[in-house]
Each structure stands twice: as C-alpha cells, then as structure tokens.
Design a protein around this motif. Structure first.
Motif, short mmCIF file in Angstrom:
data_model
loop_
_atom_site.label_atom_id
_atom_site.label_comp_id
_atom_site.label_asym_id
_atom_site.label_seq_id
_atom_site.Cartn_x
_atom_site.Cartn_y
_atom_site.Cartn_z
N MET A 94 0.82 -1.22 0.00
CA MET A 94 0.00 0.00 0.00
C MET A 94 0.86 1.27 0.00
O MET A 94 0.43 2.30 -0.52
N TYR A 95 2.05 1.20 0.56
CA TYR A 95 2.95 2.36 0.49
C TYR A 95 3.36 2.64 -0.96
O TYR A 95 3.39 3.79 -1.40
N PHE A 100 4.01 6.03 -5.12
CA PHE A 100 4.62 5.93 -6.44
C PHE A 100 3.56 5.99 -7.53
O PHE A 100 2.40 5.60 -7.33
N ARG A 101 3.96 6.47 -8.69
CA ARG A 101 3.10 6.50 -9.87
C ARG A 101 3.78 5.69 -10.96
O ARG A 101 4.88 6.03 -11.40
N PHE A 102 3.16 4.63 -11.40
CA PHE A 102 3.76 3.74 -12.39
C PHE A 102 2.66 3.18 -13.28
O PHE A 102 1.47 3.24 -12.95
N LYS A 103 3.07 2.63 -14.42
CA LYS A 103 2.12 2.08 -15.38
C LYS A 103 1.41 0.87 -14.79
O LYS A 103 2.05 -0.04 -14.25
N GLY A 104 0.11 0.84 -14.90
CA GLY A 104 -0.67 -0.27 -14.38
C GLY A 104 -1.12 -0.08 -12.94
O GLY A 104 -1.80 -0.95 -12.39
N ALA A 178 17.76 11.25 2.04
CA ALA A 178 17.14 9.97 2.37
C ALA A 178 16.57 9.31 1.11
O ALA A 178 16.04 9.98 0.22
N GLY A 179 16.68 7.99 1.06
CA GLY A 179 16.10 7.22 -0.04
C GLY A 179 14.71 6.75 0.31
O GLY A 179 14.17 7.04 1.38
N HIS A 180 14.08 5.99 -0.61
CA HIS A 180 12.72 5.54 -0.41
C HIS A 180 12.59 4.64 0.82
O HIS A 180 11.65 4.79 1.61
#
Length: 278
Positions: A94-95, A100-104, A178-180
C-alpha cells in the motif's frame, strides 16, 4: 426547561449504554461460568455453578483423544506468522501504491477493489486445487500464505491512511539525502503506528478465529487449529461436552485480549505529533 431536557437525555443515554453493556457482557460471563461448572450439560437452573471446578481446563490438556494443546499451539503459530507476514506485505504494497506513480497502478487498484468485493469462500475450490498441485495441502505453510496474501486485497484503508501523511515530509527527507526505504522506515512507519496496530490485530484475529478454510486444507487431526478441533468436539452427537467446549472457548479469548491490551495504547497516540521540522 432546557436543563431538564438535558438531564432526561443524559439519563436515557446512560440507560441505553447499560442495556448494551449487559447484552455484550452476559454471553461472555455465561460461557466463563459454564467452564467452571461440573458436568457436561449445556443447561443449568442456576446462573452460578454450585461449586467452581478446574476439571475441564485440566481435561483439555490431559485427554489423549482431544489434543487441545497441540491445536492451540498450531493456531498460535499460524496466527502469529500470518500477522507478521500480512503486516509486512500490506504496508509495503500500500505504500508503493500510495506514493509511487507507475504504469498499471490504477488497473491494479481497480482489480484489487473488484476482487475484494467477492466473498473469500468463492475461491476455496481454486485455492484447494492450487495447493494440491504444489503439494502444500495439509500444511500450516499453505494456511499462512493464503491468509497473508489475501490480506493485501483489503489494504485500501492502509493506502488511504498513507495518502493522508503529508508529502512535504517525504520531500524534506529527500533534500536531506534519504532514499525511499529510509523514508518508509524512519518517517512513514513511526507515523503509522495506529494503522499498523489495526492491521496487526485484524491479521491475527482472522486466522485465529477462522474455521472454513482451515477445515478445508488441514486434513490431519494433529495439524488442526483450535476452531476445527472445537467444532469436532460438539459436532459428535453422542459426545457433546459443552462445559469442556466452554473452557476451550475461554482459553481461545486470552491471546486476543492480551494482544488488544498490549497494542491499544498505540491507537490513541497522535499521528503526526512532532513530525514537522522547526
């Protein structure tokens, strides 16, 4: 006049709360007292036992034909691992769908929503065939995997919670390098304690109380869960020991009660208290 109306309204509210409390508490009190009542009968002319006895609790763990202790440990193991794996999969999944925004992405959300609208028992036949094909039938691993993966379909409430966390916190953390994963573990998870508590509780209670799927998959008596074993106890017409069933039901409620009391303090904590800089 207004003061009199407020007093009447308050009195009615308290009376209603008392009635609801009695309705909720009476069955619990009755089953608890029945577990201490000698004999095997379901009915008793007296609400309180003539004398209290622990013989049924002792019988649960000493009767060779009724391995309650084994079933109890099986259920505790399945519920605990399902809770850990479900919480892990739901929060990560769910995070990613929230941040994030991605195809599908939209297709995945729609598919999860549609699948979640159907009752879970509609998939029992397909799950049974799949588990039989991969030789996981009659194993606790199969139970844990199905419970955990199925929990992801009901994770929309977690996604909605993540959507309410300000993205400005993520952006501030990225400016600091900071990273994801660091954002997820250092910012999102601490702010999500109430939601994580909810997910953990529901992920534990579901497998702990489930009967239908456990009865379908688990074939060996020694691998049964408590729900299946307790059903077997009262389903036999010639040997229906209801007071023994009451004792087993009381012990079933203990882990859920302890888990709730342990985790409830996280439910009242502030969500973003002290999260913003400055």
């Amino acid at each position: 006049m207004r003061k009199k109306q407020s007093v009447v309204g308050l009195t009615v509210s308290y009376l209603l709360l008392i009635v609801i409390s009695v309705i909720a508490i009476y069955p619990v009190l009755w089953i608890t007292l029945a577990s201490f009542r000698p004999g095997t009968a379901l009915y008793s002319p007296h609400f309180l036992p003539d004398h209290f006895s622990l013989v049924h609790y002792k019988e649960l763990f000493t009767t060779s034909t009724f391995p309650y202790g084994t079933w109890y440990l099986n259920t505790l193991k399945i519920a605990t691992f399902s809770m850990i794996l479900s919480t892990f999969l739901v929060t990560l999944g769910m995070y990613s769908l929230s941040r994030f925004r991605f195809k599908g992405r939209q297709t995945a959300l729609t598919l999860m929503l549609v699948l979640g609208m159907f009752p879970s028992f509609m998939s029992l036949t397909a799950i049974y065939i799949i588990l039989m094909q991969i030789n996981l039938l009659d194993t606790h691993t199969a139970i844990v995997l199905v419970y955990s993966c199925g929990a992801v379909l009901g994770g929309f409430i977690v996604k909605g919670f993540f959507d309410t966390i300000p993205r400005s916190l993520d952006e501030a953390a990225r400016i600091d390098g900071a990273g994801h994963m660091k954002i997820f573990t250092r910012i999102i998870l601490p702010l999500s304690r109430p939601m994580l508590t909810y997910v953990a509780l529901t992920s534990f209670v579901g497998p702990w109380m489930d009967f239908i799927f456990a009865r379908l998959v688990l074939r060996t008596k020694e691998k049964w869960t408590v729900a299946v074993g307790m059903w077997d106890l009262v389903s036999r017409y010639q040997d229906s020991n209801f007071t023994l069933f009451a004792a087993g039901a009381v012990l079933i409620a203990i882990p859920i009660t302890l888990l709730f009391f342990f985790l409830q303090r996280f439910l009242v904590q502030g969500l973003t208290s002290g999260a913003n800089k400055g």
